[in-house]
Write an enzyme that holds these catalytic residues in place. Structure first.
Site, PDB file in Angstrom:
ATOM      1  N   ILE A 190     -87.147  39.545  30.018  1.00 56.73           N
ATOM      2  CA  ILE A 190     -86.735  39.268  31.392  1.00 56.73           C
ATOM      3  C   ILE A 190     -87.539  38.066  31.857  1.00 56.73           C
ATOM      4  CG2 ILE A 190     -86.665  40.182  33.740  1.00 56.73           C
ATOM      5  CD1 ILE A 190     -86.465  42.990  32.459  1.00 56.73           C
ATOM      6  N   ASP A 191     -86.949  36.894  31.746  1.00 55.85           N
ATOM      7  CA  ASP A 191     -87.586  35.640  32.138  1.00 55.85           C
ATOM      8  C   ASP A 191     -87.175  35.367  33.577  1.00 55.85           C
ATOM      9  OD1 ASP A 191     -88.034  35.745  29.430  1.00 55.85           O
ATOM     10  OD2 ASP A 191     -87.061  33.844  28.970  1.00 55.85           O
ATOM     11  N   TYR A 192     -88.141  35.243  34.479  1.00 58.34           N
ATOM     12  CA  TYR A 192     -87.772  35.101  35.892  1.00 58.34           C
ATOM     13  C   TYR A 192     -88.680  34.125  36.619  1.00 58.34           C
ATOM     14  CZ  TYR A 192     -91.803  37.872  37.264  1.00 58.34           C
ATOM     15  OH  TYR A 192     -93.083  38.297  37.466  1.00 58.34           O
TER      16      TYR A 192
END
Length: 160
Positions: A35-37
């Site tokens: 989960i790249d945010y």
């Protein structure tokens, strides 16, 4: 081939069935959803395609969706904190860890051992760090280093 885990990001966001099918075939323990945010004016959004494309997912929603579809682990990666040595995004680690029943790996921002402890205390099962092991001293010279085992014990990261 001996692979134990695979990390999936773009493919999962574009087609969540890949998580479902992979976990059914290999087991959920082998499937990690990354989960790249980044946080923005209107909250946090997930990114795909090497961080170049913003998706409609929030980190919390992607975490829930990935786990519902069979992800056995989550890699929670704060793109903005990465390489900044400003600490992990503790609030997001807490939020995501409370929502899911799988291990969360915190990534992005570690400067020192205190940051590792804070992320673990916030609910992360594991932490990923890079720069804190490479840069050293006032001038940030490159020196590969690692905390002493006694420091890890005294800070509660290792337990007997």
């Amino acid at each position: 081939l001996g692979f134990e885990k695979v990390v999936i990001n773009t493919a999962a966001v574009e087609n969540m069935d890949i998580i479902k099918e992979s976990s059914a075939y290999f087991g959920s323990q082998s499937i990690v959803c990354s989960i790249d945010y980044k946080r923005g004016l209107f909250g946090a959004k997930c990114y795909i395609r090497d961080g170049n494309v913003k998706s409609s997912y929030t980190p919390e929603k992607l975490a829930q969706t990935a786990v519902e579809n069979g992800a056995g682990e989550l890699l929670l990666y704060s793109m903005a904190n990465d390489s900044m040595r400003c600490g992990y995004d503790i609030e997001m680690i807490r939020n995501v860890s409370k929502l899911v029943n799988v291990p969360v790996i915190a990534c992005g921002g570690a400067k020192g051992i205190t940051d590792l402890k804070q992320a673990l205390d916030a609910g992360a099962e594991a932490v990923a760090a890079g720069n804190m092991f490479v840069f050293f001293g006032e001038r940030q010279a490159v020196l590969i280093n690692y905390p002493k085992e006694s420091e890890l014990f005294s800070n509660g990261i290792y337990t007997e």
